[in-house]
Design a protein around this motif. Structure first.
Motif, PDB file in Angstrom:
ATOM      1  N   GLY A  88     111.603  21.344   1.277  1.00  0.00           N
ATOM      2  CA  GLY A  88     112.389  20.914   2.419  1.00  0.00           C
ATOM      3  C   GLY A  88     113.604  20.090   2.044  1.00  0.00           C
ATOM      4  N   ASP A  89     114.070  20.220   0.802  1.00  0.00           N
ATOM      5  CA  ASP A  89     115.212  19.460   0.306  1.00  0.00           C
ATOM      6  C   ASP A  89     116.339  20.403  -0.107  1.00  0.00           C
ATOM      7  N   VAL A  90     117.561  19.900  -0.071  1.00  0.00           N
ATOM      8  CA  VAL A  90     118.707  20.669  -0.543  1.00  0.00           C
ATOM      9  C   VAL A  90     118.664  20.760  -2.065  1.00  0.00           C
ATOM     10  N   VAL A  91     118.879  21.956  -2.596  1.00  0.00           N
ATOM     11  CA  VAL A  91     118.935  22.166  -4.041  1.00  0.00           C
ATOM     12  C   VAL A  91     120.349  22.603  -4.403  1.00  0.00           C
ATOM     13  N   GLU A  92     120.944  21.958  -5.395  1.00  0.00           N
ATOM     14  CA  GLU A  92     122.306  22.270  -5.843  1.00  0.00           C
ATOM     15  C   GLU A  92     122.260  22.767  -7.283  1.00  0.00           C
ATOM     16  N   VAL A  93     122.887  23.900  -7.526  1.00  0.00           N
ATOM     17  CA  VAL A  93     122.879  24.511  -8.851  1.00  0.00           C
ATOM     18  C   VAL A  93     124.329  24.704  -9.310  1.00  0.00           C
ATOM     19  N   PRO A  94     124.777  24.002 -10.375  1.00  0.00           N
ATOM     20  CA  PRO A  94     126.134  24.208 -10.893  1.00  0.00           C
ATOM     21  C   PRO A  94     126.340  25.652 -11.326  1.00  0.00           C
ATOM     22  N   GLN A  95     127.544  26.174 -11.059  1.00  0.00           N
ATOM     23  CA  GLN A  95     127.880  27.543 -11.417  1.00  0.00           C
ATOM     24  C   GLN A  95     128.863  27.564 -12.581  1.00  0.00           C
ATOM     25  N   THR A  96     128.849  28.648 -13.321  1.00  0.00           N
ATOM     26  CA  THR A  96     129.771  28.834 -14.444  1.00  0.00           C
ATOM     27  C   THR A  96     130.887  29.795 -14.030  1.00  0.00           C
ATOM     28  N   PRO A  97     132.169  29.468 -14.238  1.00  0.00           N
ATOM     29  CA  PRO A  97     132.690  28.273 -14.938  1.00  0.00           C
ATOM     30  C   PRO A  97     132.845  27.058 -14.032  1.00  0.00           C
ATOM     31  N   SER A  98     132.775  27.231 -12.701  1.00  0.00           N
ATOM     32  CA  SER A  98     132.922  26.088 -11.810  1.00  0.00           C
ATOM     33  C   SER A  98     132.246  26.404 -10.481  1.00  0.00           C
ATOM     34  N   GLY A  99     132.099  25.384  -9.683  1.00  0.00           N
ATOM     35  CA  GLY A  99     131.508  25.560  -8.365  1.00  0.00           C
ATOM     36  C   GLY A  99     130.048  25.143  -8.330  1.00  0.00           C
ATOM     37  N   VAL A 100     129.509  25.080  -7.140  1.00  0.00           N
ATOM     38  CA  VAL A 100     128.122  24.676  -6.917  1.00  0.00           C
ATOM     39  C   VAL A 100     127.497  25.635  -5.912  1.00  0.00           C
ATOM     40  N   ARG A 101     126.318  26.152  -6.248  1.00  0.00           N
ATOM     41  CA  ARG A 101     125.547  26.983  -5.323  1.00  0.00           C
ATOM     42  C   ARG A 101     124.550  26.069  -4.614  1.00  0.00           C
ATOM     43  N   MET A 102     124.630  26.025  -3.280  1.00  0.00           N
ATOM     44  CA  MET A 102     123.763  25.162  -2.490  1.00  0.00           C
ATOM     45  C   MET A 102     122.699  25.987  -1.784  1.00  0.00           C
ATOM     46  N   TYR A 103     121.481  25.456  -1.778  1.00  0.00           N
ATOM     47  CA  TYR A 103     120.360  26.067  -1.072  1.00  0.00           C
ATOM     48  C   TYR A 103     119.840  25.034  -0.073  1.00  0.00           C
ATOM     49  N   LEU A 104     120.013  25.329   1.218  1.00  0.00           N
ATOM     50  CA  LEU A 104     119.652  24.389   2.262  1.00  0.00           C
ATOM     51  C   LEU A 104     118.467  24.918   3.062  1.00  0.00           C
ATOM     52  N   PRO A 105     117.371  24.144   3.163  1.00  0.00           N
ATOM     53  CA  PRO A 105     116.234  24.614   3.962  1.00  0.00           C
ATOM     54  C   PRO A 105     116.622  24.709   5.431  1.00  0.00           C
ATOM     55  N   LEU A 106     116.164  25.766   6.067  1.00  0.00           N
ATOM     56  CA  LEU A 106     116.409  25.963   7.498  1.00  0.00           C
ATOM     57  C   LEU A 106     115.178  25.461   8.239  1.00  0.00           C
ATOM     58  N   LEU A 107     115.278  24.260   8.781  1.00  0.00           N
ATOM     59  CA  LEU A 107     114.159  23.600   9.426  1.00  0.00           C
ATOM     60  C   LEU A 107     114.254  23.783  10.925  1.00  0.00           C
ATOM     61  N   GLY A 108     113.355  24.617  11.450  1.00  0.00           N
ATOM     62  CA  GLY A 108     113.274  24.812  12.895  1.00  0.00           C
ATOM     63  C   GLY A 108     112.248  23.864  13.466  1.00  0.00           C
ATOM     64  N   GLY A 109     112.678  22.710  13.963  1.00  0.00           N
ATOM     65  CA  GLY A 109     111.744  21.639  14.264  1.00  0.00           C
ATOM     66  C   GLY A 109     111.257  21.091  12.940  1.00  0.00           C
ATOM     67  N   SER A 110     109.956  21.170  12.673  1.00  0.00           N
ATOM     68  CA  SER A 110     109.427  20.750  11.378  1.00  0.00           C
ATOM     69  C   SER A 110     108.941  21.943  10.569  1.00  0.00           C
ATOM     70  N   ASP A 111     109.165  23.158  11.056  1.00  0.00           N
ATOM     71  CA  ASP A 111     108.749  24.377  10.367  1.00  0.00           C
ATOM     72  C   ASP A 111     109.942  24.939   9.602  1.00  0.00           C
ATOM     73  N   THR A 112     109.764  25.215   8.308  1.00  0.00           N
ATOM     74  CA  THR A 112     110.836  25.808   7.521  1.00  0.00           C
ATOM     75  C   THR A 112     110.828  27.313   7.728  1.00  0.00           C
TER      76      THR A 112
END
Length: 373
Positions: A88-112
């Motif tokens: 249930g947390d945001v995960v950030e992954v650095p990309q090559t050669p630059s940039g960041v790939r973000m993974y954001l949980p989609l929380l519908g109420g308290s259900d992911t």
């Protein structure tokens, strides 16, 4: 537009989310994800993916749609998307050669319900705040729109589903529920061929109501019995009667509809989330396991009660007291009666060790979090 000139201020974020809300209200379901991709592009995001949990709860599968990046399904374990979903947390992954790939949980109420993935050239505090709010809004839209379309179901299933499984999945509440005092999670396996097993819960004031059932037989007969049992349970729960009265109401409904040769195994529980007091009626199920401090400490036994439908006497309700951090594992006998490679039944002796290992891992993670927060 250069990265430095993109407006991500609080005011801009409010306007962006407002526009998304206004436009999404009248859009058909298939245009929601493309609209999200369009809005993310306004803050410099690209390669947007909406990943939904498959029914077997093993993969996160991409939702197809215009303007979306549709890649391969990502495993629930050992992938950035899976970590975002499970924690249930945001995960950030650095990309090559630059940039960041973000993974954001989609929380519908308290259900992911899934994960939103996107790439930014750079990321700051304003980006994280805005995208966190955006992901919450996207989750709510997916839940709302998913109620009247089959498209999200079609994206989530990975193999043909039996009619009985279709019925059972339509009965189920959200996969998980989490509030500060209590968490609930469930899994249904085999996901595509389930028949008589089902589960229901509701949190009413300080009382968590929960039921686990297993209707006899297979296929549509079992699914039909499960439907009646869950319907009777919900009706009884909503008129605020006791645990013993819920059992009696379900027993009467099954016996009247199906006769004396049919039955449903059931576990019925009340948990006071303020005090930890738990009431339990066990009608034919294996006793739940109590996990405390990273180990299985006991089975939560209760007085013998006939399965629902046999016209048993009023059950005696067993009381237990749960401590903060306790976990209660309820399961049907389909797990312990499954045959393993050597032909023997899986059994409780094989179930307890992995449960204890999981509990220890969760306890260690919890202690680590308390030290660092």
């Amino acid at each position: 537009m250069g990265e430095a000139s993109v407006d991500r201020s609080e005011g801009f974020g409010e306007r962006l989310l407002g526009v998304l809300l206004d436009r999404a209200r009248l859009l058909p379901p298939q245009l929601i994800a493309p609209l999200v991709a369009e809005e993310v592009a306004r803050i410099g995001g690209r390669d947007v993916s909406i990943l939904l949990q498959d029914y077997a709860q093993e993969l996160l599968v991409p939702l197809p749609g215009k303007k979306l990046h549709v890649g391969q399904p990502e495993p629930m374990l050992d992938s950035p998307a899976g970590r975002a979903f499970l924690r249930g947390d945001v995960v950030e992954v650095p990309q090559t050669p630059s940039g960041v790939r973000m993974y954001l949980p989609l929380l519908g109420g308290s259900d992911t319900v899934g994960v939103m993935a996107l790439t930014l050239d750079a990321i700051g505090h304003d980006d994280r705040r805005l995208l966190s709010r955006l992901s919450g809004l996207v989750a709510d839209m997916l839940v709302t729109k998913g109620a009247y379309t089959d498209q999200f179901f079609q994206a989530r299933h990975r193999e043909p589903m039996s009619v009985s499984a279709e019925i059972q999945w339509s009965l189920l509440p959200p996969t998980s529920m989490s509030v500060p005092q209590v968490e609930v999670a469930r899994i249904l396996e085999p996901a595509y061929r389930v028949a008589g097993d089902s589960f229901d819960y509701a949190l009413n004031d300080n009382i968590l109501h929960a039921a686990v059932i297993d209707a006899m037989g297979h296929g549509l007969d079992a699914a039909t019995m499960a439907t009646v049992a869950i319907g009777a349970y919900r009706h009884a729960r909503r008129v605020c009667i006791s645990l013993a009265e819920k059992y009696a109401f379900m027993d009467d409904a099954i016996s009247r509809q199906f006769g004396p040769d049919h039955f449903v195994k059931a576990q019925l529980m009340h948990v006071n989330i303020a005090t930890g007091e738990m009431e339990l009626v066990n009608a034919g199920h294996p006793a739940p396991l109590l996990l405390r401090d990273g180990r299985v400490v006991q089975q939560l036994e209760s007085a013998t009660t006939l399965p629902v439908g046999f016209g048993g006497e009023e059950p005696r309700v067993r009381e237990h007291t749960l401590q903060q951090g306790d976990r209660v594992l309820c399961y049907t006998d389909g797990i312990i009666e499954e045959h393993v490679n050597d032909g023997e039944q899986f059994g409780e002796e094989r179930l307890i060790p992995p449960m204890a290992t999981h509990a220890r891992d969760q306890a260690d993670q919890s202690r680590c979090c308390r030290r660092t927060c």
